[in-house]
Write a protein that holds these residues in place. Structure first.
Motif, PDB file in Angstrom:
ATOM      1  N   ARG A  43      -8.271  -3.618  -3.383  1.00 46.41           N
ATOM      2  CA  ARG A  43      -8.151  -2.505  -2.448  1.00 46.41           C
ATOM      3  C   ARG A  43      -8.710  -2.887  -1.093  1.00 46.41           C
ATOM      4  NH1 ARG A  43     -10.756   2.368  -5.213  1.00 46.41           N
ATOM      5  NH2 ARG A  43     -10.405   3.407  -3.209  1.00 46.41           N
ATOM      6  N   ASP A  44      -8.157  -2.245  -0.081  1.00 42.29           N
ATOM      7  CA  ASP A  44      -8.642  -2.382   1.291  1.00 42.29           C
ATOM      8  C   ASP A  44      -8.842  -0.967   1.797  1.00 42.29           C
ATOM      9  OD1 ASP A  44      -7.580  -4.311   4.203  1.00 42.29           O
ATOM     10  OD2 ASP A  44      -9.031  -2.709   3.999  1.00 42.29           O
ATOM     11  N   ASN A  45     -10.060  -0.483   1.686  1.00 41.44           N
ATOM     12  CA  ASN A  45     -10.315   0.918   2.055  1.00 41.44           C
ATOM     13  C   ASN A  45     -10.117   1.160   3.550  1.00 41.44           C
ATOM     14  OD1 ASN A  45     -10.813   1.752  -0.573  1.00 41.44           O
ATOM     15  ND2 ASN A  45     -13.007   1.323  -0.433  1.00 41.44           N
ATOM     16  N   ALA A  46     -10.299   0.144   4.351  1.00 39.46           N
ATOM     17  CA  ALA A  46     -10.068   0.315   5.788  1.00 39.46           C
ATOM     18  C   ALA A  46      -8.595   0.602   6.083  1.00 39.46           C
ATOM     19  CB  ALA A  46     -10.516  -0.936   6.540  1.00 39.46           C
ATOM     20  N   LYS A  47      -7.730   0.126   5.195  1.00 38.31           N
ATOM     21  CA  LYS A  47      -6.294   0.370   5.330  1.00 38.31           C
ATOM     22  C   LYS A  47      -5.814   1.474   4.398  1.00 38.31           C
ATOM     23  CE  LYS A  47      -5.121  -4.322   6.810  1.00 38.31           C
ATOM     24  NZ  LYS A  47      -4.296  -5.531   6.551  1.00 38.31           N
ATOM     25  N   ASN A  48      -6.751   2.088   3.680  1.00 39.14           N
ATOM     26  CA  ASN A  48      -6.409   3.168   2.742  1.00 39.14           C
ATOM     27  C   ASN A  48      -5.344   2.736   1.745  1.00 39.14           C
ATOM     28  OD1 ASN A  48      -8.228   5.087   3.746  1.00 39.14           O
ATOM     29  ND2 ASN A  48      -6.778   5.719   5.331  1.00 39.14           N
ATOM     30  N   THR A  49      -5.451   1.513   1.276  1.00 43.34           N
ATOM     31  CA  THR A  49      -4.415   0.958   0.414  1.00 43.34           C
ATOM     32  C   THR A  49      -5.030   0.227  -0.774  1.00 43.34           C
ATOM     33  OG1 THR A  49      -2.931   0.698   2.302  1.00 43.34           O
ATOM     34  CG2 THR A  49      -2.353  -0.498   0.326  1.00 43.34           C
ATOM     35  N   VAL A  50      -4.396   0.428  -1.918  1.00 44.66           N
ATOM     36  CA  VAL A  50      -4.754  -0.280  -3.139  1.00 44.66           C
ATOM     37  C   VAL A  50      -3.532  -1.086  -3.573  1.00 44.66           C
ATOM     38  CG1 VAL A  50      -5.483  -0.030  -5.546  1.00 44.66           C
ATOM     39  CG2 VAL A  50      -6.372   1.524  -3.787  1.00 44.66           C
ATOM     40  N   TYR A  51      -3.783  -2.292  -4.067  1.00 44.01           N
ATOM     41  CA  TYR A  51      -2.696  -3.201  -4.410  1.00 44.01           C
ATOM     42  C   TYR A  51      -2.733  -3.545  -5.902  1.00 44.01           C
ATOM     43  CZ  TYR A  51      -3.023  -3.889   0.624  1.00 44.01           C
ATOM     44  OH  TYR A  51      -3.090  -3.692   1.978  1.00 44.01           O
ATOM     45  N   LEU A  52      -1.557  -3.823  -6.422  1.00 46.15           N
ATOM     46  CA  LEU A  52      -1.446  -4.372  -7.767  1.00 46.15           C
ATOM     47  C   LEU A  52      -0.553  -5.606  -7.678  1.00 46.15           C
ATOM     48  CD1 LEU A  52      -2.261  -3.985 -10.752  1.00 46.15           C
ATOM     49  CD2 LEU A  52      -0.043  -2.846 -11.078  1.00 46.15           C
ATOM     50  N   GLN A  53      -1.185  -6.772  -7.732  1.00 45.32           N
ATOM     51  CA  GLN A  53      -0.451  -8.029  -7.719  1.00 45.32           C
ATOM     52  C   GLN A  53      -0.042  -8.352  -9.148  1.00 45.32           C
ATOM     53  OE1 GLN A  53       0.459 -10.351  -5.223  1.00 45.32           O
ATOM     54  NE2 GLN A  53       1.524 -11.386  -6.896  1.00 45.32           N
ATOM     55  N   MET A  54       1.255  -8.516  -9.362  1.00 45.20           N
ATOM     56  CA  MET A  54       1.776  -8.755 -10.707  1.00 45.20           C
ATOM     57  C   MET A  54       2.481 -10.097 -10.746  1.00 45.20           C
ATOM     58  SD  MET A  54       3.231  -4.942 -11.605  1.00 45.20           S
ATOM     59  CE  MET A  54       4.568  -5.049 -10.427  1.00 45.20           C
ATOM     60  N   ASN A  55       1.966 -10.998 -11.559  1.00 43.87           N
ATOM     61  CA  ASN A  55       2.541 -12.331 -11.696  1.00 43.87           C
ATOM     62  C   ASN A  55       3.084 -12.523 -13.108  1.00 43.87           C
ATOM     63  OD1 ASN A  55       1.701 -13.026  -9.056  1.00 43.87           O
ATOM     64  ND2 ASN A  55      -0.311 -13.654  -9.822  1.00 43.87           N
ATOM     65  N   ASN A  56       3.939 -13.530 -13.247  1.00 48.27           N
ATOM     66  CA  ASN A  56       4.499 -13.885 -14.558  1.00 48.27           C
ATOM     67  C   ASN A  56       5.034 -12.636 -15.266  1.00 48.27           C
ATOM     68  OD1 ASN A  56       5.224 -15.498 -16.710  1.00 48.27           O
ATOM     69  ND2 ASN A  56       3.185 -15.485 -17.633  1.00 48.27           N
ATOM     70  N   LEU A  57       5.838 -11.893 -14.559  1.00 50.73           N
ATOM     71  CA  LEU A  57       6.345 -10.629 -15.096  1.00 50.73           C
ATOM     72  C   LEU A  57       7.263 -10.861 -16.281  1.00 50.73           C
ATOM     73  CD1 LEU A  57       6.838  -8.806 -11.717  1.00 50.73           C
ATOM     74  CD2 LEU A  57       5.541  -7.893 -13.657  1.00 50.73           C
ATOM     75  N   ARG A  58       7.217  -9.916 -17.203  1.00 49.83           N
ATOM     76  CA  ARG A  58       7.993  -9.986 -18.443  1.00 49.83           C
ATOM     77  C   ARG A  58       8.896  -8.758 -18.529  1.00 49.83           C
ATOM     78  NH1 ARG A  58       2.624 -11.122 -21.958  1.00 49.83           N
ATOM     79  NH2 ARG A  58       2.890  -8.893 -22.359  1.00 49.83           N
ATOM     80  N   PRO A  59       9.960  -8.823 -19.296  1.00 52.83           N
ATOM     81  CA  PRO A  59      10.830  -7.641 -19.438  1.00 52.83           C
ATOM     82  C   PRO A  59      10.083  -6.404 -19.923  1.00 52.83           C
ATOM     83  CG  PRO A  59      11.967  -9.588 -20.229  1.00 52.83           C
ATOM     84  CD  PRO A  59      10.563 -10.018 -19.916  1.00 52.83           C
ATOM     85  N   ASP A  60       9.039  -6.580 -20.744  1.00 50.69           N
ATOM     86  CA  ASP A  60       8.319  -5.395 -21.221  1.00 50.69           C
ATOM     87  C   ASP A  60       7.383  -4.807 -20.178  1.00 50.69           C
ATOM     88  OD1 ASP A  60       5.858  -7.042 -23.419  1.00 50.69           O
ATOM     89  OD2 ASP A  60       6.399  -7.358 -21.324  1.00 50.69           O
ATOM     90  N   ASP A  61       7.347  -5.387 -18.986  1.00 53.36           N
ATOM     91  CA  ASP A  61       6.631  -4.774 -17.863  1.00 53.36           C
ATOM     92  C   ASP A  61       7.515  -3.773 -17.125  1.00 53.36           C
ATOM     93  OD1 ASP A  61       5.205  -7.993 -17.218  1.00 53.36           O
ATOM     94  OD2 ASP A  61       4.186  -6.271 -18.122  1.00 53.36           O
ATOM     95  N   THR A  62       8.774  -3.696 -17.497  1.00 52.54           N
ATOM     96  CA  THR A  62       9.698  -2.769 -16.845  1.00 52.54           C
ATOM     97  C   THR A  62       9.260  -1.330 -17.069  1.00 52.54           C
ATOM     98  OG1 THR A  62      11.571  -4.276 -17.047  1.00 52.54           O
ATOM     99  CG2 THR A  62      12.073  -1.926 -16.831  1.00 52.54           C
ATOM    100  N   ALA A  63       9.112  -0.593 -15.963  1.00 50.23           N
ATOM    101  CA  ALA A  63       8.627   0.788 -16.040  1.00 50.23           C
ATOM    102  C   ALA A  63       8.579   1.362 -14.634  1.00 50.23           C
ATOM    103  CB  ALA A  63       7.238   0.848 -16.675  1.00 50.23           C
ATOM    104  N   VAL A  64       8.354   2.657 -14.574  1.00 48.14           N
ATOM    105  CA  VAL A  64       7.951   3.282 -13.313  1.00 48.14           C
ATOM    106  C   VAL A  64       6.434   3.169 -13.230  1.00 48.14           C
ATOM    107  CG1 VAL A  64       7.902   5.380 -11.943  1.00 48.14           C
ATOM    108  CG2 VAL A  64       9.910   4.866 -13.358  1.00 48.14           C
ATOM    109  N   TYR A  65       5.961   2.647 -12.117  1.00 49.11           N
ATOM    110  CA  TYR A  65       4.536   2.455 -11.909  1.00 49.11           C
ATOM    111  C   TYR A  65       4.000   3.533 -10.984  1.00 49.11           C
ATOM    112  CZ  TYR A  65       4.525  -2.021 -14.293  1.00 49.11           C
ATOM    113  OH  TYR A  65       4.605  -3.013 -15.247  1.00 49.11           O
ATOM    114  N   TYR A  66       2.883   4.112 -11.396  1.00 51.03           N
ATOM    115  CA  TYR A  66       2.244   5.182 -10.639  1.00 51.03           C
ATOM    116  C   TYR A  66       0.814   4.775 -10.280  1.00 51.03           C
ATOM    117  CZ  TYR A  66       5.873   8.062 -12.838  1.00 51.03           C
ATOM    118  OH  TYR A  66       7.061   8.578 -13.287  1.00 51.03           O
ATOM    119  N   CYS A  67       0.358   5.202  -9.119  1.00 50.37           N
ATOM    120  CA  CYS A  67      -1.069   5.125  -8.849  1.00 50.37           C
ATOM    121  C   CYS A  67      -1.629   6.541  -8.899  1.00 50.37           C
ATOM    122  CB  CYS A  67      -1.378   4.448  -7.517  1.00 50.37           C
ATOM    123  SG  CYS A  67      -0.754   5.271  -6.043  1.00 50.37           S
TER     124      CYS A  67
END
Length: 131
Positions: free
Chosen positions: A74-98
């Protein structure tokens, strides 16, 4: 009041990478008062916790299936949170919510996965992992 907007979802091939962003706007407490959780929901399945980060970023949690592949930051100065996703797999398929909560996560504690502790949710962004 806190509004959350996710972005960055896309179609990606297996083994690929994506970074999701969760941008917040607050008319009350500053973003560092809130822990931010990432959840996902695949068709026909329950919404599940993916990761969580404490308000100042000192504590991070992950579900077992994404450990070593996903990184939350997260970068609170930018009011933003990140999710870096590597080596993605088919079972990662979904709607992602924060989602945001003032209840801070603890290390080695899975209570962060309880969706009912989160008061604010974004609208979601679609991640599809397919060749």
């Amino acid at each position: 009041q806190l509004q959350l907007v996710e972005s960055g979802g896309s179609l990606v091939q297996p083994g690929g990478s994506l970074t999701l962003s969760c941008t917040a706007s607050s008319s009350g407490l500053a973003l560092d008062y809130y822990a931010i959780g990432w959840f996902r929901q695949a068709p026909g399945k329950e919404r599940e916790g993916v990761s969580c980060i404490s308000g100042r970023g000192h504590i991070t949690n992950y579900r077992d299936s994404v450990k070593g592949r996903f990184t939350v930051s997260r970068d609170n100065a930018k009011n933003t949170v990140y999710l870096q996703m590597n080596n993605l797999r088919p079972d990662d398929t979904a709607v992602y919510y924060c989602a945001a909560t003032v209840i801070q996560p603890q290390e080695s504690d899975n209570s962060w996965t309880n969706r009912y502790r989160y008061d604010y949710w974004g609208q979601g962004t679609q991640v599809t992992v397919s060749s």
